[in-house]
Design an enzyme around this catalytic site. Structure first.
Site, PDB file in Angstrom:
ATOM      1  CG  HIS A   1      40.162  43.358 -14.722  1.00 11.09           C
ATOM      2  ND1 HIS A   1      40.369  42.078 -15.445  1.00 11.09           N
ATOM      3  CD2 HIS A   1      40.419  44.168 -15.944  1.00 11.09           C
ATOM      4  CE1 HIS A   1      40.911  42.171 -16.587  1.00 11.09           C
ATOM      5  NE2 HIS A   1      41.012  43.522 -17.011  1.00 11.09           N
TER       6      HIS A   1
ATOM      7  CB  SER B   1      43.159  50.601 -12.402  1.00 11.66           C
ATOM      8  OG  SER B   1      43.269  50.179 -13.437  1.00 11.66           O
TER       9      SER B   1
ATOM     10  CG  ASN C   1      -1.841   1.130   1.243  1.00 14.22           C
ATOM     11  OD1 ASN C   1      -2.116   1.928   0.355  1.00 14.22           O
ATOM     12  ND2 ASN C   1      -1.663   1.732   2.638  1.00 14.22           N
TER      13      ASN C   1
END
EC number: 2.7.7.23
Length: 456
Positions: free
Chosen positions: A363, A405, A169
């Site tokens: 970067h 940068s 079952n």
């Protein structure tokens, strides 16, 4: 023939002791979604009249987790068995509707199987969902006579002969509301566990001359429950393998289908390539010719055509335009939008920012709460300083801007088209069109400088 209206009862009151967790068992996830939510979503495909959810342990957590679901909440204050759980819900049953009984910890049950089960229910009788097991230990055995089911005997109450039966079952059944109410009122707890077994109604139906039919599930895993984390992991792997196979057969290239997780939904175009250990969560849409590198995680993202996502990038609630390149080790946070042919490189984080067509942030940069125009270049170490500790402010960068940068852009600030900012600058004022801005300490040369030496 018109189907009889039906309602569903989902049993979800168990604590899940073997999970060793404060979380209710049915809230443990499969593919990023709770087990009980899987069951609810399956039922919602079937046009049920009403969904009754029987709850007990962790009820507040369940209600919070499922607060948007169309549920009738039924409290089972004491967990005294499946029959007792159904007794709590029976007051809501209409006599002329069918009642489908399900379990909140069987997340992979399918609407197709349940539809077959409902269709198989005999008039005034019961339809059971069963499965054949090589090792049926621990499951209730199906006792047949002349092909019909006459009883279900639980493991602890089974005779040695009955223990050899392999048809078991699953606990899933359907009967009319009137029949359920009649039989549930007659249940007793005279068994080894002292509980009220819903399976006892099988014998009652037979005694009254009503047919009990069994329908077998297509696979064991769709009716398998999870009582511990080992079983939960097995369900997860089966589910993921199934999703991977569907994708492979639909033309998606998975480098290793055993190392791919889909924890939501995926729409995709042609010629998709997905490397190992990729996780897709929520709603993800991929265009044509998308490549996703190893170890990437995408959650609720839209990705255009010809996008290259390099390894170990993590995206959430982001939009990526055609021919964009992202990563490796990039992070796109909610609100990130990259236009076509833009580049976002390694160790770059974008949050609530729009990067224009052809612009590059390649970067070690952070761009948050910003608007970046077309064909801009933001160098390594550029940061939009958008937060003063209490409020956030926006940075606006025009088209064709070059930012050197290690530049800090102190928001709110506007950089007009064509501006150039020298490396190391700290920008606190707006910059006009085509201006060059340099902001750095003058370089000093000290002749004959002697470095300090360590004391011995």
């Amino acid at each position: 023939m018109k189907m009889t209206p039906f309602s569903v009862v989902i049993l979800a009151a168990g604590k899940g002791t073997r999970m060793y967790s404060d979380l209710p068992k049915v809230l443990h996830p499969i593919a990023g979604k709770s087990m009980v939510k899987h069951v609810i979503d399956t039922v919602k495909q079937m046009d049920a009249k009403q969904i009754h959810l029987v709850y007990g342990h962790g009820g507040d957590l369940l209600k919070t987790h499922l607060k948007t679901e169309p549920l009738n909440w039924v409290l089972q204050a004491e967990q005294l068995g499946t029959g007792h759980a159904m007794q709590q819900a029976a007051t809501f049953f209409a006599d002329d509707e069918n009642i489908l009984m399900l379990y909140g910890d069987t997340p992979l049950i399918t609407a197709q199987t349940l539809t077959r089960l409902i269709a198989a229910k005999p008039a005034n009788g019961i339809a059971l969902l069963t499965v054949e097991l090589a090792d049926p230990t621990g499951y209730g055995r199906i006792i047949r006579q002349n092909g019909s089911v006459v009883a279900i005997v639980e493991q602890k109450d089974a005779s040695p002969t009955q223990l050899t039966i392999c048809e078991v079952n699953t606990g899933v059944m359907v009967a009319s509301g009137a029949s359920f109410k009649k039989w549930l009122s007659r249940l007793n707890n005279q068994n080894a566990q002292g509980e009220y077994y819903i399976t006892d109604i099988i014998a009652m139906a037979n005694q009254e001359g009503y047919s009990v039919q069994a329908v077998q599930a297509n696979t064991l895993m769709e009716v398998e429950g999870a009582n511990n984390h080992l079983q939960l992991a097995a369900l997860e792997r089966f589910y993921q393998q199934t999703q991977a196979e569907k994708l492979l057969l639909s033309g998606v290239s998975l480098m290793d289908p055993h190392r791919f997780d889909l924890r939501g939904s995926l729409q995709y175009g042609k010629d998709i390539q997905i490397d190992v250990n990729v996780i897709l969560e929520g709603e993800v849409k991929l265009g044509n010719r998308v490549r996703i590198g190893a170890g990437c995680i995408l959650k609720n993202c839209v990705v255009g055509d010809d996008v290259d996502i390099k390894p170990y990038s993590v995206f959430e609630n982001a939009i990526i335009g055609n021919k964009a390149q992202v990563g490796p080790f990039a992070r796109l946070r909610p609100g990130a939008k990259l236009e076509a042919e833009s580049h976002v490189g390694n160790f770059v984080e974008i949050k609530n920012a729009h990067i224009g067509k052809g612009s590059k942030v390649n970067h070690l940069a952070y761009v948050g709460d910003a608007e970046v125009g077309e064909n801009c270049n933001l160098g390594a170490g550029v940061i939009t300083c958008n937060y003063d500790g209490a409020n956030k402010f926006k940075t606006t960068i025009g088209n064709n801007v070059f930012v050197g940068s290690d530049v800090q852009l102190i928001a709110p600030v506007n950089i007009a088209d064509g501006a150039t900012i020298g490396a190391g600058a700290t920008i606190t004022k707006n910059i006009a069109e085509n201006e060059l801005v340099i902001s750095r300490v003058p370089q000093r040369h000290i002749q004959g400088w002697q470095r300090p030496t360590k004391k011995k």
